[in-house]
Design a protein around this motif. Structure first.
Motif, PDB file in Angstrom:
ATOM      1  N   SER A 153      -1.731   7.835  49.980  1.00 26.08           N
ATOM      2  CA  SER A 153      -1.377   8.386  51.245  1.00 26.08           C
ATOM      3  C   SER A 153      -2.375   8.951  52.097  1.00 26.08           C
ATOM      4  CB  SER A 153      -0.209   9.602  51.034  1.00 26.08           C
ATOM      5  OG  SER A 153      -0.915  10.781  50.458  1.00 26.08           O
ATOM      6  N   LEU A 154      -3.812   8.915  51.514  1.00 23.07           N
ATOM      7  CA  LEU A 154      -4.818   9.419  52.318  1.00 23.07           C
ATOM      8  C   LEU A 154      -5.915   8.449  53.022  1.00 23.07           C
ATOM      9  CD1 LEU A 154      -6.176  11.939  49.291  1.00 23.07           C
ATOM     10  CD2 LEU A 154      -5.012  12.569  51.521  1.00 23.07           C
ATOM     11  N   SER A 155      -5.911   8.660  53.988  1.00 22.39           N
ATOM     12  CA  SER A 155      -7.240   8.069  54.921  1.00 22.39           C
ATOM     13  C   SER A 155      -8.550   8.883  54.616  1.00 22.39           C
ATOM     14  CB  SER A 155      -7.124   7.908  56.231  1.00 22.39           C
ATOM     15  OG  SER A 155      -6.091   7.035  56.637  1.00 22.39           O
ATOM     16  N   CYS A 197     -17.875  12.866  50.491  1.00 21.75           N
ATOM     17  CA  CYS A 197     -16.515  12.096  50.544  1.00 21.75           C
ATOM     18  C   CYS A 197     -15.660  12.915  51.241  1.00 21.75           C
ATOM     19  CB  CYS A 197     -15.991  12.211  49.070  1.00 21.75           C
ATOM     20  SG  CYS A 197     -14.207  11.498  48.886  1.00 21.75           S
ATOM     21  N   ALA A 198     -14.809  12.256  52.249  1.00 21.63           N
ATOM     22  CA  ALA A 198     -13.677  13.056  53.028  1.00 21.63           C
ATOM     23  C   ALA A 198     -12.386  12.366  52.825  1.00 21.63           C
ATOM     24  CB  ALA A 198     -14.487  12.955  54.371  1.00 21.63           C
ATOM     25  N   ALA A 199     -11.474  13.100  53.024  1.00 22.97           N
ATOM     26  CA  ALA A 199     -10.110  12.663  53.394  1.00 22.97           C
ATOM     27  C   ALA A 199      -9.074  13.271  54.296  1.00 22.97           C
ATOM     28  CB  ALA A 199      -9.624  12.789  51.900  1.00 22.97           C
ATOM     29  N   TYR A 255     -10.206  17.521  53.950  1.00 27.02           N
ATOM     30  CA  TYR A 255     -10.483  17.618  52.638  1.00 27.02           C
ATOM     31  C   TYR A 255     -11.966  17.100  52.359  1.00 27.02           C
ATOM     32  CZ  TYR A 255      -5.433  17.991  51.846  1.00 27.02           C
ATOM     33  OH  TYR A 255      -4.216  18.300  51.978  1.00 27.02           O
ATOM     34  N   TRP A 256     -13.047  17.934  51.999  1.00 25.92           N
ATOM     35  CA  TRP A 256     -14.225  17.611  51.569  1.00 25.92           C
ATOM     36  C   TRP A 256     -14.670  17.506  50.070  1.00 25.92           C
ATOM     37  CZ3 TRP A 256     -17.364  15.487  55.354  1.00 25.92           C
ATOM     38  CH2 TRP A 256     -17.097  15.741  56.724  1.00 25.92           C
TER      39      TRP A 256
END
Length: 123
Positions: A31-33, A96-98, A112-113
């Motif tokens: 569900s995350l990009s 990383c990121a979302a 989110y990081w």
């Protein structure tokens, strides 16, 4: 809440390769990009690559296009960044990121990081 943990950074000579991993937990991964950003000393955090949550459409900054490849494995809840032909100017902390809604190509789009992993490329 989503937790992101990067791994795979290190020291490599120019022309070498590294693969970064980002393990996600706390929310359905599919569900995350997601994306990768980097920040060199004294510089702003900048976009590197991103991958959409649905069909995995990818995008890259001009500086890494053709050298880096972003991918993800939904079964393992993990995203990757394969970095080839590394250059000294790729030296940075990679994050990383979302995001749940948008494909993150700007830092202000990231919800989110991860904590970051250091990549150092020697000349």
């Amino acid at each position: 809440q989503v937790q992101l943990v990067e791994s795979g950074g290190g020291l490599v000579q120019a022309g070498g390769s590294l693969r970064l991993s980002c393990a996600a937990s706390g929310r359905t991964f599919s569900s995350l990009s997601m994306g990768w950003f980097r920040q060199a000393p004294g510089k702003e955090r900048e976009f590197v690559a991103a991958i959409s949550r649905s069909i995995g459409v990818t995008s890259y900054s001009d500086s890494v296009k053709g050298r880096f490849t972003i991918s993800k494995d939904n079964a393992k809840n993990t995203m990757y960044l394969q970095m080839n032909s590394l250059r000294p100017e790729d030296t940075a902390v990679y994050y990383c990121a979302a995001d749940r809604l948008t494909v993150p190509t700007r830092p202000n789009q990231v919800h989110y990081w991860g904590q970051g992993t250091q990549v150092t490329v020697s000349s």
